[in-house]
Design a protein around this motif. Structure first.
Motif, PDB file in Angstrom:
ATOM      1  N   THR A  42      49.980   0.984  29.480  1.00  0.00           N
ATOM      2  CA  THR A  42      49.325   2.120  28.814  1.00  0.00           C
ATOM      3  C   THR A  42      47.936   1.746  28.279  1.00  0.00           C
ATOM      4  O   THR A  42      47.349   2.502  27.498  1.00  0.00           O
ATOM      5  CB  THR A  42      50.182   2.650  27.651  1.00  0.00           C
ATOM      6  N   ASP A  55      59.730   9.002  25.201  1.00  0.00           N
ATOM      7  CA  ASP A  55      58.312   9.045  25.543  1.00  0.00           C
ATOM      8  C   ASP A  55      57.673   7.696  25.229  1.00  0.00           C
ATOM      9  O   ASP A  55      57.530   7.328  24.064  1.00  0.00           O
ATOM     10  CB  ASP A  55      57.630  10.170  24.752  1.00  0.00           C
ATOM     11  N   ILE A  70      51.744   7.229  28.882  1.00  0.00           N
ATOM     12  CA  ILE A  70      51.326   7.444  30.265  1.00  0.00           C
ATOM     13  C   ILE A  70      50.645   6.182  30.779  1.00  0.00           C
ATOM     14  O   ILE A  70      49.830   5.570  30.066  1.00  0.00           O
ATOM     15  CB  ILE A  70      50.336   8.635  30.356  1.00  0.00           C
ATOM     16  N   ALA A 130      48.379   8.096  36.833  1.00  0.00           N
ATOM     17  CA  ALA A 130      48.803   8.354  35.455  1.00  0.00           C
ATOM     18  C   ALA A 130      50.220   8.906  35.498  1.00  0.00           C
ATOM     19  O   ALA A 130      50.439  10.069  35.835  1.00  0.00           O
ATOM     20  CB  ALA A 130      47.857   9.340  34.785  1.00  0.00           C
ATOM     21  N   PRO A 177      54.181   9.193  33.555  1.00  0.00           N
ATOM     22  CA  PRO A 177      54.905   9.069  32.290  1.00  0.00           C
ATOM     23  C   PRO A 177      55.961   7.972  32.354  1.00  0.00           C
ATOM     24  O   PRO A 177      56.718   7.887  33.322  1.00  0.00           O
ATOM     25  CB  PRO A 177      55.556  10.445  32.108  1.00  0.00           C
ATOM     26  N   HIS A 216      62.657  13.015  32.017  1.00  0.00           N
ATOM     27  CA  HIS A 216      61.744  13.866  32.775  1.00  0.00           C
ATOM     28  C   HIS A 216      62.398  15.174  33.227  1.00  0.00           C
ATOM     29  O   HIS A 216      61.732  16.043  33.781  1.00  0.00           O
ATOM     30  CB  HIS A 216      61.222  13.097  33.994  1.00  0.00           C
TER      31      HIS A 216
END
Length: 491
Positions: free
Chosen positions: A170, A219, A222, A231, A233, A446
């Protein structure tokens, strides 16, 4: 909606990336080994640059083949392995200290002598041992010039390998781990799910070093497009053995999986309540979803695949693992030869950091086939010790064992395992369940999967091994192992 998932599996001897479809089919995979560093007796380190490069290379390899169809990323990792790095530059201040490393065994003994052992177990579910991260962090702070002062000023960050990879992927924007990895540091209270201030004081670890703790499906930011070329997740993070528990769809209390790789790790789902072990097993976080914890009992064998690796690389008795089947065919039995691969001490249920390996029962007739067989049998005998301890702790006798990892490619070993355990052993179609578990968690986050029940529907059995050994022979073999293990334990 895109439904393909990239799983990054950063292990002890190699880094791997696999792209999975929702039903568990691997569309592409890549794997690179990296060197092990042994600075002293019982010390094991990794070069963080090698961890990062091999991880990046494997991920880029499979992304090149998967095109633009990847929806999310899941990460699973060798646990307890400890890194400390500069928050500004991202550069580690020392090599990674690997989970197998025993350099802090004396420090653990000192802390135990001060009377902290029982309290540490009550809060963390772990035994006071150099295996875990806490004393490794303190060693780095106390042995790298200026590191402790820099940590106190908030300039440094700690992480297990998952945290290090999330940070790098990230671009340094996310400093986080999941509850399974946090539960292996010996600094995390598994009951209230938070870093424990008292334990931080006991081990001398500043709070400012620590990452945020999140759900296993959550989370994690990204990926920087400059790093992976896309990019994406990051939706799942999980320690490797809990990843295998999830990938094996062991979602109900009493279900057990065992992973046979560098080490052997057996994990039993115990449900929403932690089970305290009376047999020197670990109580740990199995996974955490939507803030709800599923706990597990775990038994760890430090050396499993490394025994075969030693026979191949250390002794030079074989050139490739493909030779093993022919050598096993040259033996009618173990001929009284037992190998105890305690290269870095003994794990559960013995927890003897000072034990060292041995090969016992050698005669003039002992040759390469007997060494190979003894290495494979040792994994099965140690698995029996873990099964017996789990049954005693949980009150649930083992009905079947789901297995995975690189060693389960050998059917001879799995049949011997079924014979020694006297139970059914199930080998799934997808044996890379550690990576698959990370993919499933990312898929849950997701929205690719609606529930664990949907994930469980994808589990498929490739082969079932049933016990087929005379009980008297089993008892005699186990008695020989018990004698061998007693001889190597530190007096």
């Amino acid at each position: 909606m895109k439904r393909i998932i990239l799983a990054i599996d950063q292990g002890t001897t190699s880094s791997r990336a696999i792209v999975f479809t929702p039903d568990g089919t691997a569309l592409a995979s890549s794997q690179y080994e990296f060197p092990q560093i042994y600075p002293d007796d019982g010390w094991v380190e990794h070069d963080p640059a090698a961890i990062w490069k091999t991880t990046l290379d494997t991920a880029r390899d499979v992304l090149d083949r998967a095109g633009n169809d990847v929806a999310a990323v899941g990460i699973t990792n060798q646990r307890e392995t400890t890194l400390v790095w500069d928050r500004t530059t991202g550069e580690p201040v020392h090599n990674a200290i690997v989970w197998q490393d025993r350099r802090t065994a004396r420090e653990c003994a000192r802390i135990g002598e001060e009377g902290h052992g029982r309290e540490i177990t009550a809060r963390t579910g772990l035994l006071l041992d150099a295996y875990f991260s806490a004393t490794k962090i303190a060693w780095i702070l106390d042995n790298v010039p200026g590191a402790r002062a820099r940590a106190e000023r908030g300039e440094l960050a700690f992480g297990t390998v998952d945290t290090f990879l999330v940070w790098r992927l990230t671009g340094g924007r996310v400093h986080a781990t999941d509850a399974t990895n946090a539960s292996r540091t010996m600094l995390f209270n598994i009951h209230n799910q938070s870093w424990d201030d008292h334990l931080l004081a006991v081990f001398g670890v500043p709070q400012s070093l620590l990452p945020d703790v999140r759900d296993s499906a959550g989370d994690y930011g990204i990926t920087d497009s400059a790093v992976l070329g896309a990019a994406l997740p990051i939706g799942g993070v999980v320690g490797d053995q809990q990843g295998a528990l999830f990938g094996q769809a062991c979602f109900h209390p009493g279900m057990v999986k065992s992973t046979y790789g560098t080490g052997c790790f057996m994990v039993m789902n115990t449900g929403p309540d932690p089970v305290a072990s009376g047999n020197r097993l670990l109580t740990t976080v199995g996974y955490r979803l939507d803030g709800e914890v599923t706990y597990a009992l775990e038994g760890s064998i430090f050396n499993a695949g490394t025994a075969i690796q030693w026979v191949r690389d250390g002794l030079g008795l074989i050139g490739h693992v493909s030779e093993i089947d022919a050598l096993l065919g040259a033996t009618a039995g173990n001929e009284g030869v037992y190998m105890v691969p305690a290269f870095t001490g003994l794990g559960a249920p013995h927890w003897d950091p000072h034990a060292r390996g041995a090969v016992l029962g050698i005669t003039r007739d002992t040759g390469i086939p007997q060494f190979v067989r003894a290495a494979l049998e040792a994994v099965c005998y140690q698995s029996r010790e873990l099964v017996e301890a789990m049954a005693a702790d949980s009150g649930r006798p083992l009905e079947r064992l789901r297995v995975d990892g690189g060693m389960v490619a050998n059917d001879w070993m799995l049949q011997f395992l079924a014979d020694i355990l006297d139970t059914v052993v199930e080998k799934p179609v997808v044996i890379e369940t550690t990576a698959l578990g990370a993919a499933y968690l990312a898929g849950l986050q997701h929205g690719i999967f609606s529930s664990t029940d949907e994930i469980a529907s994808h589990w498929r059995e490739a082969h079932r091994f049933g016990p087929d050994m005379d009980p008297d022979r089993r008892d005699a073999l186990v008695a020989g192992w018990d004698d061998a293990i007693g001889r190597v334990k530190a007096r």
